[in-house]
Design an enzyme around this catalytic site. Structure first.
Site, short mmCIF file in Angstrom:
data_model
loop_
_atom_site.label_atom_id
_atom_site.label_comp_id
_atom_site.label_asym_id
_atom_site.label_seq_id
_atom_site.Cartn_x
_atom_site.Cartn_y
_atom_site.Cartn_z
N GLU A 188 39.46 4.47 -2.04
CA GLU A 188 39.30 5.46 -3.12
C GLU A 188 39.58 6.88 -2.62
O GLU A 188 38.85 7.82 -2.93
CB GLU A 188 37.89 5.36 -3.71
CG GLU A 188 37.62 4.03 -4.40
CD GLU A 188 36.28 3.99 -5.12
OE1 GLU A 188 35.37 4.74 -4.72
OE2 GLU A 188 36.15 3.23 -6.10
N GLU A 257 38.04 -3.56 -7.91
CA GLU A 257 36.62 -3.44 -8.23
C GLU A 257 36.42 -3.42 -9.74
O GLU A 257 36.66 -2.42 -10.40
CB GLU A 257 36.01 -2.17 -7.63
CG GLU A 257 35.92 -2.17 -6.11
CD GLU A 257 35.18 -0.96 -5.58
OE1 GLU A 257 34.48 -0.28 -6.38
OE2 GLU A 257 35.30 -0.68 -4.37
#
Length: 851
Positions: A188, A257
């Site tokens: 991320e 995710e």
């Protein structure tokens, strides 16, 4: 080399070349590649269902069962981060044992016949302490985290190479016969990159090039990284990823995710994500071309020890995952997703071969049709309306679509699954106290105060982490405050105001050994200020500030620069001189607690090194108190936990193992209103536990316990009452099913039309050691409500209870076939019907706390 290339070669040479050719073919087939449609394993495109299970958040004894339950739930891939601070607690000193035995965990996944996605990072975020970075990294000279910084890149590369080397040595990558089919570098970073400018972009390029250079022979991914350089695949994280597109047309659409819920923070309500919405998000992703979806988390587990991150993340990391914190099935989420996965797998030949044709079927209605030249056909019928059901005409049939739902038709004719129709068992769990009460002993932790022999002193306020190096949550700040006899506040019988400003996360103020007050922050605002009157006497007063961290930050840019502790100013107002600034006077420091460091009261040997008070001398509701008791392990296999609801804040150990931080005194606030599954989900929707402790129960793995003589040690900061602590076991209370008789059903991964080949069945199953003792509700027709609150509708078959009682009473598991003849006939011909049932599971225990 082709057969033609063998011409002119000697016979022996031909054999050698043929052997090489066969080896080359094997090496090619035992490989992982990708194209725009999917990840390709051994030459075959795959629709892959993945689930996150973090090995340190459970115990090795739990791993086989967790992995098997994931497999039975239709999972193909186990995804896990690699936790740098757990594996390299000091530079060059590695640890790969017990809960951090990464190789053992991966080999267990392989033995179960599943694949692995290894998210090396090594930054993980993950609500894990310091985002997975070891604390020593912060003190490397010249370092800046996650940017084009040579000291950081050197350390990061060294650890990444260590992990890759281990995987190669153990032959765990797919090319060597292992289960690892994919790896992740960084995590991320995209949202951070823009803040760093040129240095951020350079770091992205470097990280990708470094990873590719390790020659793992499996694809690398970067999640939430739109500029991931080839051949690294950029992937999506979030509640919904159907609109996500990779940054090139030849990369597959991967969802690393899909958040099954959300983490819980002390002081906040517990988030729950509706099962129907989670299934809807997956079906919507697959219909839009997605081919790899990972549930974060599939099993969340527990933040044992001090591993939970800053700030204020609870010890529980349940995450409303399909397998709960204790390793039990979270029903109906686990079962509903299992059925979804079966339906998707039936569509796999069409999904990996064809692009969808999208047709509008009406307002907020769409059909995605995948059709190949070989006759494979699969359809997804979607209703995006959040309030109204719809009848969709598709092909030669009509299909009922509930709001915010998708029906899956693996043959473009038969709807075998709808995301909003939950047909799997629903369970309500209970926490049942084990017979017997604890007999407690106590030991008082005296507040520290400054003295002449203190070795850590400075005429300034120090940042906490620079002193503790995160070896403890606790740091004492101590100084002397002299009060002259002519101070006016003494004559007036008043008290001056002490103000102490801290970067977090909690602060206990002691004056002359007596608690004067406590303040604490929150995840949104960890900084805090103590400002209150304090009782000072003439002469020398001992001011002791106990600063407490609740995990280190795990997310943000340059979070290695974030501070904790009392940074000041610290002032005293109301004196003759006005305001006295204490910040620059002499301060003494002590790391940790006496019972924690010098005495090690939390260990088996240390707890026997002091004399504990007991009986009438037991300290109750006193701050800074240690408590100890012993207990035997109850028989059976039910997961165990401690009910800590009577306590305030502190830490818990059993047999020297740290269960984690407890903080039931921090009562949850949030938006605990009615929950409607339809519509976009956020963590502020469908919250629970408002007005209650954010976390009441604390998981203790059975593998940490002996049959008898277990030692439980609790450190209490605030002053809770240990008499209220109890050992509980987690079992099923009620089991329910809510099955429509008009929908097609899945059995062993094959399609069956209701009423022709296979009738739906309402399956019920209690925990081992329990039996169904009562049918609380049963109705075939049009019952209303949900499990625990079912009501008969206007259409009800009078013999609805008969088959349920006959088939289920006295059994651990049973089923009831959903068909009109089972219930004495059709109570309302021509109308859609369903069967709702609720049964009570009972065991020998009579006391119950309900969750």
């Amino acid at each position: 080399m082709s057969p033609r290339d063998l011409m002119g070669t000697s016979p022996r040479g031909k054999i050698v070349v043929l052997l090489f050719f066969c080896y080359w073919v094997f090496a090619v087939t035992a490989s992982v590649t990708y194209d725009r449609k999917a990840v390709i394993i051994d030459g075959k495109r795959r629709i892959l269902i993945s689930g996150s299970i973090h090995y340190p958040r459970s115990t090795p004894e739990m791993w086989p069962d967790l992995i098997q339950k994931a497999k039975e739930g239709g999972v193909d891939v186990i995804e896990t981060y690699v936790f740098w601070n757990g594996h390299e607690p000091s530079p060059g000193k590695y640890y790969f044992e017990d809960r951090f035995d990464l190789v053992k965990f991966i080999k267990l996944v392989q033995q179960a016949g599943l694949y692995v996605h290894l998210r090396i990072g090594p930054y993980v975020c993950a609500e894990w302490n310091f985002g997975g970075f070891p604390v020593w990294l912060k003190f490397v000279p010249g370092i800046t985290f996650r940017t084009d910084n040579e000291p950081f890149k050197a350390a990061m590369q060294s650890f990444t190479e260590k992990i890759v080397s281990m995987m190669k040595e153990e032959k765990l990558f797919q090319a060597h016969g292992g289960p690892i089919i994919m790896s992740q570098i960084e995590n991320e970073f995209g949202p951070i990159e823009g803040r760093l400018g040129v240095a951020g972009k350079a770091y992205t390029q470097w990280a990708a090039k470094m990873a590719i250079g390790l020659h793992t022979e499996v694809p690398w991914v970067m999640c939430k990284q739109p500029d991931a350089p080839d051949p690294v695949i950029d992937t999506c994280n979030g509640y919904y990823c159907d609109s996500f597109r990779p940054n090139t047309k030849y990369k597959p659409k991967i969802w690393t995710e899909n958040w099954t819920g959300w983490y819980t923070e002390f002081g906040c309500a517990v988030p729950r994500r509706p099962t129907e919405d989670l299934a809807f998000s997956v079906a919507r992703f697959i219909q839009s071309g997605g081919s790899f979806v990972n549930y974060y988390m599939y099993h969340g587990g527990t933040n044992f020890g001090r591993t939970s991150s800053g700030l204020f993340i609870t010890t529980s990391y349940d995450y409303d995952a399909p397998i709960d914190e204790y390793g039990l099935l979270n029903e109906p989420k686990w079962g509903h997703l299992r059925d979804l996965h079966k339906a998707i797998k039936l569509c796999e030949p069409a999904l990996v071969s064809a692009d969808p044709t999208v047709t509008q079927l009406g307002m907020n209605l769409e059909a995605y049709v995948f059709k190949t030249d070989f006759g494979d056909c699969a359809a997804f019928l979607a209703n995006y309306d959040t309030k109204s059901a719809a009848k969709a005409t598709f092909g030669n049939g009509q299909y009922d679509l509930p709001p915010w739902s998708i029906s899956i038709l693996p043959d473009c004719k038969t709807a075998v699954f709808n995301t909003a129709r939950v047909g799997s068992q629903i369970s309500q769990m209970e926490m049942t106290p084990v017979d017997g009460k604890f007999t407690w002993q106590s030991y008082n932790e005296e507040p520290s105060s400054s003295s002449e022999d203190d070795t850590l002193t400075e005429y300034a306020l120090w940042e906490q982490l620079n002193v503790t190096r995160d070896s403890s949550d606790y740091l004492w700040y101590m100084t002397d405050v002299n009060i002259d006899s002519d101070e006016a506040f003494i004559k007036r019988g008043e008290s001056p105001i002490l103000t102490a400003m801290s970067a977090g996360h909690a602060l206990h103020v002691f004056i002359n050994g007596q608690l004067s007050g406590t303040v604490f922050g929150s995840l949104k605002n960890p900084k805090l200020t103590f400002s209150d009157s304090v009782k000072l006497t003439v002469g020398n007063n001992k001011l002791s500030l106990l600063s407490v961290t609740v995990g280190l930050p795990n997310v943000g840019s340059h979070f290695e620069t974030w501070n904790a502790g009392v940074l000041g100013p610290v002032t005293l107002q109301g004196l003759n001189e006005g305001t006295r600034d204490l910040s620059q006077q002499k301060w003494s420091y002590k790391v940790g607690l006496k019972g924690e460091n010098a005495l090690s009261l939390h260990t088996l040997s240390g707890s026997n090194s002091v004399e504990w008070a007991k009986g009438s001398l037991l300290a109750k509701k006193q701050p800074l108190t240690w408590y100890k008791t012993s207990f035997s392990t109850p028989t059976g296999d039910d997961p165990l936990a401690f009910d800590m609801s009577s306590m305030g804040k502190g830490q818990v150990w059993v047999n020297g193992q740290s269960i984690g931080r407890h903080w039931p005194g921090y009562i949850a606030s949030g938006r605990c209103n009615d929950c409607n599954y339809a519509g976009n989900y956020t963590e502020y929707k469908c919250q629970t536990n408002c007005g209650e402790p954010s976390q009441r129960w604390y998981h203790v793995p059975r593998s940490w316990l002996n049959s008898s003589g277990n030692v439980l040690v609790v450190f209490e900061e605030w002053g809770g009452d240990p008499i209220g602590i109890s050992l509980v076991k987690r079992t099923k209370r009620f089991v329910c099913a809510d099955i429509s008789d008009g929908q097609a059903a899945l059995k062993n991964g094959h399609m069956f039309k209701s009423g022709k080949i296979y009738r739906p069945k309402a399956h019920l199953q209690c925990s081992p050691g329990q039996k169904i003792s009562e049918i609380k509700f049963a109705s075939y027709g049009q019952p209303q409500g949900t499990c625990g609150n079912f009501l008969e509708g206007s259409c009800h078959a009078n013999r609805s209870y008969d088959a349920a009682k006959r088939n289920c009473i006295g059994k651990q598991s049973c089923f009831v076939t959903v068909a009109p003849e089972v219930f004495g006939g059709d109570p309302c011909p021509g109308n859609s019907k369903k069967f709702s049932i609720e049964a009570l599971c009972s065991s020998s225990s009579k006391k119950q706390f309900y969750q």
